[in-house]
Design a protein around this motif. Structure first.
Motif, PDB file in Angstrom:
ATOM      1  N   GLU A 186      36.463  18.648  24.554  1.00 50.69           N
ATOM      2  CA  GLU A 186      37.050  19.073  23.279  1.00 50.69           C
ATOM      3  C   GLU A 186      38.157  18.115  22.839  1.00 50.69           C
ATOM      4  O   GLU A 186      38.357  17.890  21.650  1.00 50.69           O
ATOM      5  CB  GLU A 186      37.589  20.510  23.389  1.00 50.69           C
ATOM      6  CG  GLU A 186      36.533  21.571  23.154  1.00 50.69           C
ATOM      7  CD  GLU A 186      35.789  21.394  21.833  1.00 50.69           C
ATOM      8  OE1 GLU A 186      36.445  21.226  20.783  1.00 50.69           O
ATOM      9  OE2 GLU A 186      34.539  21.390  21.849  1.00 50.69           O
ATOM     10  N   GLU A 187      38.879  17.573  23.808  1.00 52.90           N
ATOM     11  CA  GLU A 187      39.916  16.587  23.480  1.00 52.90           C
ATOM     12  C   GLU A 187      39.293  15.347  22.850  1.00 52.90           C
ATOM     13  O   GLU A 187      39.798  14.804  21.862  1.00 52.90           O
ATOM     14  CB  GLU A 187      40.689  16.210  24.742  1.00 52.90           C
ATOM     15  CG  GLU A 187      41.820  15.214  24.500  1.00 52.90           C
ATOM     16  CD  GLU A 187      42.510  14.804  25.790  1.00 52.90           C
ATOM     17  OE1 GLU A 187      43.332  13.859  25.726  1.00 52.90           O
ATOM     18  OE2 GLU A 187      42.224  15.392  26.850  1.00 52.90           O
ATOM     19  N   THR A 188      38.166  14.891  23.424  1.00 51.98           N
ATOM     20  CA  THR A 188      37.435  13.750  22.862  1.00 51.98           C
ATOM     21  C   THR A 188      36.967  14.070  21.454  1.00 51.98           C
ATOM     22  O   THR A 188      37.083  13.234  20.536  1.00 51.98           O
ATOM     23  CB  THR A 188      36.233  13.397  23.752  1.00 51.98           C
ATOM     24  OG1 THR A 188      36.709  12.997  25.032  1.00 51.98           O
ATOM     25  CG2 THR A 188      35.399  12.283  23.142  1.00 51.98           C
ATOM     26  N   ALA A 189      36.428  15.278  21.262  1.00 51.45           N
ATOM     27  CA  ALA A 189      35.947  15.684  19.943  1.00 51.45           C
ATOM     28  C   ALA A 189      37.081  15.721  18.928  1.00 51.45           C
ATOM     29  O   ALA A 189      36.918  15.287  17.774  1.00 51.45           O
ATOM     30  CB  ALA A 189      35.269  17.048  20.029  1.00 51.45           C
ATOM     31  N   ALA A 190      38.241  16.223  19.329  1.00 50.83           N
ATOM     32  CA  ALA A 190      39.389  16.305  18.413  1.00 50.83           C
ATOM     33  C   ALA A 190      39.821  14.912  17.966  1.00 50.83           C
ATOM     34  O   ALA A 190      40.146  14.693  16.784  1.00 50.83           O
ATOM     35  CB  ALA A 190      40.545  17.039  19.089  1.00 50.83           C
ATOM     36  N   ARG A 191      39.836  13.959  18.907  1.00 47.79           N
ATOM     37  CA  ARG A 191      40.201  12.584  18.543  1.00 47.79           C
ATOM     38  C   ARG A 191      39.170  11.988  17.586  1.00 47.79           C
ATOM     39  O   ARG A 191      39.518  11.283  16.629  1.00 47.79           O
ATOM     40  CB  ARG A 191      40.315  11.714  19.795  1.00 47.79           C
ATOM     41  CG  ARG A 191      41.553  11.980  20.639  1.00 47.79           C
ATOM     42  CD  ARG A 191      41.838  10.819  21.577  1.00 47.79           C
ATOM     43  NE  ARG A 191      40.718  10.563  22.487  1.00 47.79           N
ATOM     44  CZ  ARG A 191      40.594  11.094  23.694  1.00 47.79           C
ATOM     45  NH1 ARG A 191      41.529  11.945  24.146  1.00 47.79           N
ATOM     46  NH2 ARG A 191      39.561  10.808  24.456  1.00 47.79           N
ATOM     47  N   ALA A 192      37.886  12.266  17.844  1.00 47.26           N
ATOM     48  CA  ALA A 192      36.827  11.737  16.982  1.00 47.26           C
ATOM     49  C   ALA A 192      36.921  12.314  15.582  1.00 47.26           C
ATOM     50  O   ALA A 192      36.717  11.606  14.586  1.00 47.26           O
ATOM     51  CB  ALA A 192      35.463  12.042  17.597  1.00 47.26           C
TER      52      ALA A 192
END
Length: 407
Positions: A186-192
């Motif tokens: 989810e952290e990766t998704a938020a950055r994307a």
């Protein structure tokens, strides 16, 4: 069909990420298609199958041109991820005909071989300047000093992005590309999502400016591109520009550092290259094969397919293992050996079929230019310390590549 329960294939294991090729050999021995439960994907490790399935229209980068999420047995992405998917889903890489055909045809009008060839002097000059600075400093980080700035500057120049605006391009790209890894957090998704919003907003303003005052850049070309009444929508232009930037430098950056890391580990091949610079074109191809920058390409099964007696049903996802295919002994003699004189080299690092990389000619020019500049201007280039591998599987690269240049 083979099971994958006891395989060494583990995309989250640092030991696997350091050297996935022995695990690929094991996969190829197990069979032509292996179900992998952690990602619910069918792994395809052999060159012949990967090459054929890249061209098989029963598979697609998307399924939404034919099915709803529900019809396809899939769950729609979370609403909070929408900015990323809007950006991603309108680019050529994740579209199928007829939209893919239309957009690629229009983009090709502004991305011609002549346009790419005209960039060669600029690429050569910039590569030389970057290497000159590395030499003057006595070394540095080959990734941040040469490998990154060259393709980022080239694609930004093509797109018409002013030099003062280029600093966020690489961070935006890295954050967006994080979503292409397996099971992103989810952290990766938020950055994307954040990068998608910011990058899209910037390009929307740039497109508006180019509509008022067109130039000879690619953004202006995309605005003007038309064919039989077809034009790119604004979202398609934004998605295309982002795709060209991301694909246009991620592969080149990683191919550069993966390649030089491989050369340092194979001093005999490096010595041969230093003795004969005419090997550069073949070296570019062999290094792309030997340590492939894009290890995996995913496809959805739109209609049932059969591989070696195993039926893969509609709604499933296949993982085409480029890194494994490029080390298949059925195609490459002694694939584990780096051989810069390899003459038969049908690697699939640029994909195949309708999704073959539109920027492949430019990537080859960039890779050859930086390699030639380093060979000519930094003949004593040496590894300063063992590089660290990025904790990624799909997009394979290094955290950095520290080098020295002695006078």
């Amino acid at each position: 069909m083979a099971a994958a329960d006891d395989l060494r294939f583990d995309p989250w294991d640092p030991a696997f990420l350091a050297d996935p090729y022995p695990a690929y050999a094991e996969l190829r021995e197990r069979g032509r298609v292996i179900h992998y439960a952690p990602t619910d994907q069918w792994l395809v490790p052999h060159h012949a199958d990967v090459s054929a399935l890249l061209r098989d229209r029963r598979l697609g980068r998307t399924y939404q041109h034919r099915f709803t999420h529900e019809d396809f047995g899939r769950t729609a992405p979370p609403a909070e991820h929408e900015p990323f998917h809007t950006l991603n889903d309108h680019g050529m890489l994740d579209l199928e005909p007829p939209d893919h055909t239309r957009i690629r045809r229009l983009v090709s009008k502004a991305f011609t071989p002549r346009t790419v060839e005209q960039l060669k002097p600029y690429v050569t000059q910039l590569a030389g300047e970057l290497v000159d600075r590395l030499v003057e400093a006595g070394g540095g980080d080959l990734l941040s000093d040469v490998a990154e700035p060259l393709p980022v500057a080239v694609i930004a120049e093509m797109l018409g992005i002013p030099e003062a605006d280029r600093a966020p391009l690489r961070p935006w790209s890295a954050d967006i590309c994080g979503m292409y890894e397996l099971n992103p957090s989810e952290e990766t998704a938020a950055r994307a999502v954040r990068a998608s919003v910011e990058f899209s907003g910037y390009l929307r303003e740039l497109i508006a400016a180019r509509r008022k005052e067109p130039g000879d850049d690619l953004i202006s070309g995309l605005i003007a591109a038309h064919d039989e009444g077809d034009r790119l929508t604004e979202q398609e232009m934004i998605s295309t520009a982002v795709l060209l930037l991301n694909a246009g430098h991620e592969a080149t950056v990683n191919a550069t550092v993966n390649g030089w890391s491989a050369l340092f580990r194979n001093p005999g091949q490096l010595a041969a290259l230093r003795a004969d610079h005419t090997l550069v074109p073949a070296a570019v191809e062999e290094l792309m094969r030997y340590d492939t920058p894009l290890q995996l390409f995913e496809r959805w099964v739109l209609d049932d397919i059969e591989v070696d007696g195993t039926t893969i049903p509609r709604g499933a996802e296949v993982a085409l293992l480029f890194g494994s295919a490029n080390h298949d002994p059925e195609v490459f003699a002694r694939p584990e050996r780096l051989d810069l004189a390899r003459t038969e080299n049908p690697h699939i690092s640029f994909s195949a079929g309708i999704h073959y990389c539109i920027g492949a000619p430019l990537a080859r020019i960039e890779l050859a230019a930086s390699m030639t500049a380093l060979l000519e201007k930094a003949p004593t280039l040496a590894l300063a310390e063992e590089p660290k591998r990025k904790p990624n599987f799909v997009i394979r690269g290094l955290e950095g590549l520290s080098v020295t240049v002695s006078v």
